[in-house]
Design a protein around this motif. Structure first.
Motif, PDB file in Angstrom:
ATOM      1  N   SER A   1       0.845  -1.175   0.000  1.00  0.00           N
ATOM      2  CA  SER A   1       0.000   0.000   0.000  1.00  0.00           C
ATOM      3  C   SER A   1       0.890   1.237   0.000  1.00  0.00           C
ATOM      4  CB  SER A   1      -0.896  -0.024   1.233  1.00  0.00           C
ATOM      5  OG  SER A   1      -1.539   1.213   1.376  1.00  0.00           O
ATOM      6  N   ILE A   2       0.716   2.042  -0.994  1.00  0.00           N
ATOM      7  CA  ILE A   2       1.534   3.253  -1.114  1.00  0.00           C
ATOM      8  C   ILE A   2       0.606   4.448  -1.236  1.00  0.00           C
ATOM      9  CG2 ILE A   2       3.149   4.509  -2.626  1.00  0.00           C
ATOM     10  CD1 ILE A   2       4.492   1.986  -3.340  1.00  0.00           C
ATOM     11  N   ASP A   3       1.017   5.526  -0.618  1.00  0.00           N
ATOM     12  CA  ASP A   3       0.262   6.773  -0.741  1.00  0.00           C
ATOM     13  C   ASP A   3       0.724   7.439  -2.040  1.00  0.00           C
ATOM     14  OD1 ASP A   3      -0.777   9.288  -0.543  1.00  0.00           O
ATOM     15  OD2 ASP A   3       0.272   9.845   1.308  1.00  0.00           O
ATOM     16  N   ILE A   4      -0.175   7.445  -3.026  1.00  0.00           N
ATOM     17  CA  ILE A   4       0.189   8.045  -4.317  1.00  0.00           C
ATOM     18  C   ILE A   4      -0.491   9.403  -4.445  1.00  0.00           C
ATOM     19  CG2 ILE A   4       0.145   7.790  -6.836  1.00  0.00           C
ATOM     20  CD1 ILE A   4      -0.013   4.758  -6.439  1.00  0.00           C
ATOM     21  N   ARG A   5       0.302  10.446  -4.438  1.00  0.00           N
ATOM     22  CA  ARG A   5      -0.259  11.785  -4.608  1.00  0.00           C
ATOM     23  C   ARG A   5      -0.165  12.190  -6.075  1.00  0.00           C
ATOM     24  NH1 ARG A   5       2.458  14.097   0.979  1.00  0.00           N
ATOM     25  NH2 ARG A   5       1.584  12.402   2.229  1.00  0.00           N
ATOM     26  N   GLN A   6      -1.085  13.007  -6.504  1.00  0.00           N
ATOM     27  CA  GLN A   6      -1.132  13.376  -7.918  1.00  0.00           C
ATOM     28  C   GLN A   6      -1.055  14.886  -8.093  1.00  0.00           C
ATOM     29  OE1 GLN A   6      -4.572  11.662  -9.911  1.00  0.00           O
ATOM     30  NE2 GLN A   6      -4.734  10.105  -8.332  1.00  0.00           N
ATOM     31  N   HIS A   7      -0.298  15.269  -9.091  1.00  0.00           N
ATOM     32  CA  HIS A   7      -0.253  16.691  -9.415  1.00  0.00           C
ATOM     33  C   HIS A   7       0.211  16.830 -10.863  1.00  0.00           C
ATOM     34  CE1 HIS A   7      -0.313  20.916  -8.476  1.00  0.00           C
ATOM     35  NE2 HIS A   7       0.890  21.091  -8.989  1.00  0.00           N
ATOM     36  N   THR A   8      -0.224  17.909 -11.483  1.00  0.00           N
ATOM     37  CA  THR A   8       0.215  18.156 -12.853  1.00  0.00           C
ATOM     38  C   THR A   8       0.685  19.599 -12.968  1.00  0.00           C
ATOM     39  OG1 THR A   8      -1.301  16.484 -13.702  1.00  0.00           O
ATOM     40  CG2 THR A   8      -0.503  18.094 -15.286  1.00  0.00           C
ATOM     41  N   LEU A   9       1.901  19.741 -13.478  1.00  0.00           N
ATOM     42  CA  LEU A   9       2.473  21.086 -13.619  1.00  0.00           C
ATOM     43  C   LEU A   9       2.170  21.660 -15.000  1.00  0.00           C
ATOM     44  CD1 LEU A   9       6.059  20.846 -12.069  1.00  0.00           C
ATOM     45  CD2 LEU A   9       4.023  21.924 -11.106  1.00  0.00           C
ATOM     46  N   GLU A  10       2.169  22.968 -15.076  1.00  0.00           N
ATOM     47  CA  GLU A  10       1.960  23.646 -16.345  1.00  0.00           C
ATOM     48  C   GLU A  10       3.041  23.193 -17.346  1.00  0.00           C
ATOM     49  OE1 GLU A  10      -0.796  25.296 -16.559  1.00  0.00           O
ATOM     50  OE2 GLU A  10      -0.350  25.453 -18.699  1.00  0.00           O
ATOM     51  N   ARG A  11       4.268  23.133 -16.843  1.00  0.00           N
ATOM     52  CA  ARG A  11       5.409  22.690 -17.651  1.00  0.00           C
ATOM     53  C   ARG A  11       6.458  22.160 -16.695  1.00  0.00           C
ATOM     54  NH1 ARG A  11       4.888  26.851 -21.088  1.00  0.00           N
ATOM     55  NH2 ARG A  11       6.246  28.301 -20.036  1.00  0.00           N
ATOM     56  N   GLN A  12       6.992  20.996 -17.015  1.00  0.00           N
ATOM     57  CA  GLN A  12       8.039  20.471 -16.131  1.00  0.00           C
ATOM     58  C   GLN A  12       9.435  20.881 -16.595  1.00  0.00           C
ATOM     59  OE1 GLN A  12       8.163  16.394 -14.680  1.00  0.00           O
ATOM     60  NE2 GLN A  12       5.933  16.347 -14.613  1.00  0.00           N
ATOM     61  N   CYS A  13       9.509  21.454 -17.807  1.00  0.00           N
ATOM     62  CA  CYS A  13      10.841  21.764 -18.336  1.00  0.00           C
ATOM     63  C   CYS A  13      11.259  23.203 -18.007  1.00  0.00           C
ATOM     64  CB  CYS A  13      10.905  21.476 -19.824  1.00  0.00           C
ATOM     65  SG  CYS A  13       9.657  22.345 -20.777  1.00  0.00           S
ATOM     66  N   ASP A  14      10.495  23.888 -17.180  1.00  0.00           N
ATOM     67  CA  ASP A  14      10.852  25.253 -16.790  1.00  0.00           C
ATOM     68  C   ASP A  14      11.060  25.331 -15.280  1.00  0.00           C
ATOM     69  OD1 ASP A  14      11.217  27.055 -18.837  1.00  0.00           O
ATOM     70  OD2 ASP A  14       9.064  27.285 -19.195  1.00  0.00           O
ATOM     71  N   PRO A  15      12.154  25.952 -14.857  1.00  0.00           N
ATOM     72  CA  PRO A  15      12.451  25.982 -13.422  1.00  0.00           C
ATOM     73  C   PRO A  15      11.355  26.654 -12.591  1.00  0.00           C
ATOM     74  CG  PRO A  15      14.001  27.361 -14.666  1.00  0.00           C
ATOM     75  CD  PRO A  15      13.216  26.582 -15.653  1.00  0.00           C
ATOM     76  N   GLU A  16      10.696  27.681 -13.153  1.00  0.00           N
ATOM     77  CA  GLU A  16       9.657  28.385 -12.389  1.00  0.00           C
ATOM     78  C   GLU A  16       8.564  27.442 -11.925  1.00  0.00           C
ATOM     79  OE1 GLU A  16      10.832  29.267 -15.286  1.00  0.00           O
ATOM     80  OE2 GLU A  16      11.421  31.374 -15.269  1.00  0.00           O
ATOM     81  N   TYR A  17       8.117  26.588 -12.829  1.00  0.00           N
ATOM     82  CA  TYR A  17       7.022  25.679 -12.482  1.00  0.00           C
ATOM     83  C   TYR A  17       7.487  24.589 -11.525  1.00  0.00           C
ATOM     84  CZ  TYR A  17       4.592  28.080 -16.217  1.00  0.00           C
ATOM     85  OH  TYR A  17       4.018  29.041 -16.996  1.00  0.00           O
ATOM     86  N   VAL A  18       8.701  24.116 -11.778  1.00  0.00           N
ATOM     87  CA  VAL A  18       9.251  23.045 -10.940  1.00  0.00           C
ATOM     88  C   VAL A  18       9.432  23.550  -9.496  1.00  0.00           C
ATOM     89  CG1 VAL A  18      11.347  21.666 -10.598  1.00  0.00           C
ATOM     90  CG2 VAL A  18      10.290  21.781 -12.851  1.00  0.00           C
ATOM     91  N   GLU A  19       9.649  24.848  -9.387  1.00  0.00           N
ATOM     92  CA  GLU A  19       9.829  25.470  -8.069  1.00  0.00           C
ATOM     93  C   GLU A  19       8.544  25.408  -7.232  1.00  0.00           C
ATOM     94  OE1 GLU A  19      12.966  26.414  -7.474  1.00  0.00           O
ATOM     95  OE2 GLU A  19      12.356  26.750  -5.387  1.00  0.00           O
ATOM     96  N   GLU A  20       7.412  25.455  -7.935  1.00  0.00           N
ATOM     97  CA  GLU A  20       6.099  25.491  -7.273  1.00  0.00           C
ATOM     98  C   GLU A  20       5.858  24.345  -6.298  1.00  0.00           C
ATOM     99  OE1 GLU A  20       3.025  25.278 -10.186  1.00  0.00           O
ATOM    100  OE2 GLU A  20       3.390  27.304 -10.948  1.00  0.00           O
ATOM    101  N   ILE A  21       6.537  23.221  -6.523  1.00  0.00           N
ATOM    102  CA  ILE A  21       6.150  22.024  -5.772  1.00  0.00           C
ATOM    103  C   ILE A  21       7.117  21.681  -4.644  1.00  0.00           C
ATOM    104  CG2 ILE A  21       4.707  20.952  -7.547  1.00  0.00           C
ATOM    105  CD1 ILE A  21       7.235  19.363  -8.378  1.00  0.00           C
ATOM    106  N   VAL A  22       7.844  22.667  -4.182  1.00  0.00           N
ATOM    107  CA  VAL A  22       8.824  22.424  -3.114  1.00  0.00           C
ATOM    108  C   VAL A  22       8.185  21.679  -1.937  1.00  0.00           C
ATOM    109  CG1 VAL A  22      10.360  23.518  -1.437  1.00  0.00           C
ATOM    110  CG2 VAL A  22      10.150  24.483  -3.715  1.00  0.00           C
ATOM    111  N   SER A  23       7.045  22.175  -1.461  1.00  0.00           N
ATOM    112  CA  SER A  23       6.459  21.561  -0.264  1.00  0.00           C
ATOM    113  C   SER A  23       5.921  20.170  -0.563  1.00  0.00           C
ATOM    114  CB  SER A  23       5.359  22.459   0.296  1.00  0.00           C
ATOM    115  OG  SER A  23       4.409  22.694  -0.711  1.00  0.00           O
ATOM    116  N   MET A  24       5.377  20.028  -1.742  1.00  0.00           N
ATOM    117  CA  MET A  24       4.856  18.713  -2.140  1.00  0.00           C
ATOM    118  C   MET A  24       5.975  17.674  -2.171  1.00  0.00           C
ATOM    119  SD  MET A  24       2.258  18.637  -5.334  1.00  0.00           S
ATOM    120  CE  MET A  24       1.607  20.283  -5.227  1.00  0.00           C
TER     121      MET A  24
END
Lengths: 222, 308, 147
Positions: free
Chosen positions: A59-82
């Motif tokens: 049993s694994i806790d699978i969290r889901q999220h989708t970024l606007e773009r994964q190839c840009d640092p700005e968007y990748v930054e958004e998920i620090v807490s996640m």
């Protein structure tokens, strides 16, 4: 766009098995368009993974999220807490997105959920085909708008080879002969004679021959 | 004369040239190369040594060419752009020339999909036309493809290329030949001709562009062993055209007489092709049937071979 | 297992199967209570995710009921649904759920009797197959936790 296909579930299970909490991260760009790693595919994979793991008693806790773009640092930054809340990330973006994550979150295991395939275009609903290999020195202007590098199985720049039959490539009936397409276009454009001009050996430095490539726009770069 | 190539000498003297081919073995078996070359001794003007033909690993064309040369024959080194980049190819060209090989055939090669290493990368750094250009530049300008000067005498290679009059689009086939000739091809070996009518039509186009005056065209000939082989080539070999009447003729022949019938068809084709303006000779591809080349050459009135 | 009552989710197109279910009701044709109907505006509206989620949430069987061939109110929703069902069946194999647990069926609005028949046949087939492996695994897991 960049096209991709989901990896077999079996392979993904091996990746995530050791972890308790994972983040399944989609991308809203190319992989959404080619139905490989957008929001919907994240949902499908999360559900499928969950069920397959349950069957093996995991049993694994699978969290889901989708970024606007994964190839840009700005968007990748958004998920620090996640990212802080999970043991590993499974990215459904192309290889560029996966690497962007790996570079930003250095101590977090990042796994690819898709196999990045090629730069292609949609032929019709649900069908994508390779169109460009990013050679860095576009010759479409000389070849009637059809690329022999991406679309000729032998990458012939002075084709067609002796295996072209009925418009098909010798490797498969399902593959068009690129040079047949080029020739048809040259005829339609009244440029038949340009076929006789020899395309000299290509300088592959622009195509990755001199190592990983980079574009720097002085006016934009900070 | 551009080279010391025996093939060039024969052609230059105005004789109908005869070449044949030898596929190197799939192992370190030099005796196999010797055996095959014995069948062709004194029968042909040059022997094509194939380069990983049908994308199957074999003894290198280079090594088998050297062995053939040691037997006193004239090897014709085939080189495909599928397996090596331009550095490796140029290295082999000067290496081969250093060992007395002066004739070569520039090809792109069968796709790896058809061979026993479909998982291999197709190199295709350059294509066959660019390979012709590269060899010509090495020979005529003494320069490597990259622009630097070659040291010593340039490799005087007699440059060959392939042409397939039977592939599509037909209307492009003469233009593609022109491209190869403009790139520097001195001679051409064609795909096996079974449909002589279509070949004649192609040659009309060749003559209309006066290409036969710019290079020597050797007509490709293959003897068919059996009706099964005829059907296989008709249906399975890309770029090959076997007319139904040939299949029917083989089928109407009793099994034990089929090899003889196949040779007869082949000799008839040679006789007919001799009358086609622009045909400078014949390339006899008797695949795994090399022992029959001598008989074909003799029955077609192409024996003895001229001493030039 | 004798008392196993399968949970079947039926995604029914409003223009055919759902109306057929209505007709079955008004004709007082019995069909198993195991079948939970989800009304959809067209079978083409059913997404792979809906089907997968149904299994994840405990369905033992799922079927998508669309209009007869050529009769889709939205032209081709039913054929699209059929392709999607095929796709999910392959995914189910990967996950480890018998693909027989998912089916595509075709009905017209007037087929009340056929609706009841389909519902019965599928329920019985799933009863034969037993509980979905996901359901069993979930039960097992809860059990483990309880221990």
């Amino acid at each position: 766009m960049i096209t991709a296909e989901r990896k077999p579930l079996e392979e993904l299970i091996e990746y995530v098995k050791p972890y308790k909490r994972i983040l399944l991260l989609g991308c809203n760009e190319c992989v959404t368009v080619c139905a490989a790693g957008g929001r919907k595919e994240v949902g499908l994979l999360a559900s499928g993974l969950q069920m397959a793991l349950l069957k093996s008693g995991i049993s694994i806790d699978i969290r889901q999220h989708t970024l606007e773009r994964q190839c840009d640092p700005e968007y990748v930054e958004e998920i620090v807490s996640m990212i802080a809340g999970v043991d590993a990330v499974v990215s459904m973006a192309c290889g560029c997105g996966v690497q962007q994550l790996a570079m930003r979150y250095k101590d977090k295991p990042i796994f690819p959920a898709v196999n990045t395939k090629f730069m292609g275009a949609s032929e019709r609903q649900g069908v994508w085909a390779e169109r460009c290999q990013g050679c860095g020195n576009c010759l479409l202007g000389e070849t009637g708008g059809i690329c022999p590098i991406a679309r000729c199985a032998k990458q012939l720049m002075n084709g067609p080879c002796g295996g072209s039959a009925g418009g098909h490539c010798e490797i498969s009936e399902d593959v068009d002969c690129a040079w047949q397409l080029i020739w048809d276009r040259l005829k339609a454009l009244g440029k038949e004679e340009s076929f006789v001009e020899i395309t000299p050996a290509k300088d592959w430095r622009s195509g990755g021959g001199s190592g990983p490539r980079k574009i720097i726009r002085e006016d934009l770069a900070e | 004369m551009k080279t010391e190539s025996n093939l060039e000498k024969v052609l230059n003297a105005g004789h109908l040239a005869v070449t044949s081919e030898c596929g190197p073995p799939r192992g370190a078996l030099p005796e196999e190369v010797v055996k095959k070359s014995k069948y062709l001794e004194g029968v042909v003007d040059a022997v094509n040594i194939t380069d990983n033909q049908t994308a199957m690993v074999r003894m290198s064309s280079f090594a088998a060419s050297v062995i053939t040369k040691q037997q006193g024959l004239h090897p014709l080194l085939q080189m495909v752009t599928r397996d090596r980049n331009r550095l490796a190819m140029q290295a082999d060209i000067i290496g081969a020339y250093s060992l007395g090989i002066d004739t070569m055939l520039c090809l792109s090669g069968d796709h790896t999909k058809f061979g026993d290493h479909p998982m291999a990368a197709n190199v295709h750094d350059i294509d066959s036309v660019q390979l012709i250009q590269m060899v010509k530049q090495m020979r005529d300008e003494g320069k490597f493809q990259g622009g630097a000067d070659l040291k010593g005498d340039p490799p005087k290679m007699f440059i060959g290329a392939a042409a397939n009059p039977f592939a599509d689009p037909f209307e492009l086939r003469v233009m593609r030949l022109a491209k190869k000739i403009n790139a520097g091809a001195d001679f051409i070996q064609t795909q096996c001709i079974f449909n002589v009518d279509k070949f004649e039509k192609w040659m009309e186009g060749v003559r209309a562009r006066r290409l036969h005056e710019k290079c020597y065209i050797l007509a490709g000939i293959t003897p068919i062993k059996s009706v099964g082989a005829a059907k296989f080539m008709q249906n399975r070999v890309p770029g090959m055209e076997v007319p139904q009447e040939i299949v029917d003729r083989m089928a109407a022949t009793p099994k034990e007489e089929q090899p003889e019938e196949g040779i007869k068809i082949c000799v008839e084709a040679i006789e007919r092709l001799k009358n086609v303006e622009g045909v400078a000779g014949f390339h006899i591809m008797a695949i795994e049937w090399e022992e029959k080349v001598e008989e074909i050459v003799k029955r077609a009135g192409l024996y003895p071979r001229p001493q030039v | 297992m004798k008392n196993f009552e399968p949970v079947i989710v039926a995604f029914c197109c409003h223009y055919c199967a759902y109306t057929a279910a209505d007709m079955a009701g008004s004709q007082r044709l019995p069909y198993p209570a195991n079948v939970k109907i989800v009304r959809v505006p067209c079978s083409g509206k059913v997404d792979a995710l809906h089907i997968v989620k149904a299994f994840e949430k405990g369905a033992d069987g799922v079927y998508v009921a669309g209009c007869l061939e050529g009769d889709c109110h939205f032209k081709s929703g039913n054929t699209k649904a059929a392709r999607r069902v095929e796709y999910v069946r392959k995914y189910m194999e990967e996950i480890g759920i018998e693909p027989e647990r998912l089916e595509m069926v075709y009905l017209s609005a007037g087929m009340g009797y056929r609706f009841a028949e389909v519902a019965t046949t599928i329920t019985e087939k799933i009863r034969e197959l037993g509980p979905s492996p996901i359901k069993s695994a979930t039960a097992g897991q809860t059990g483990q936790v309880a221990c």
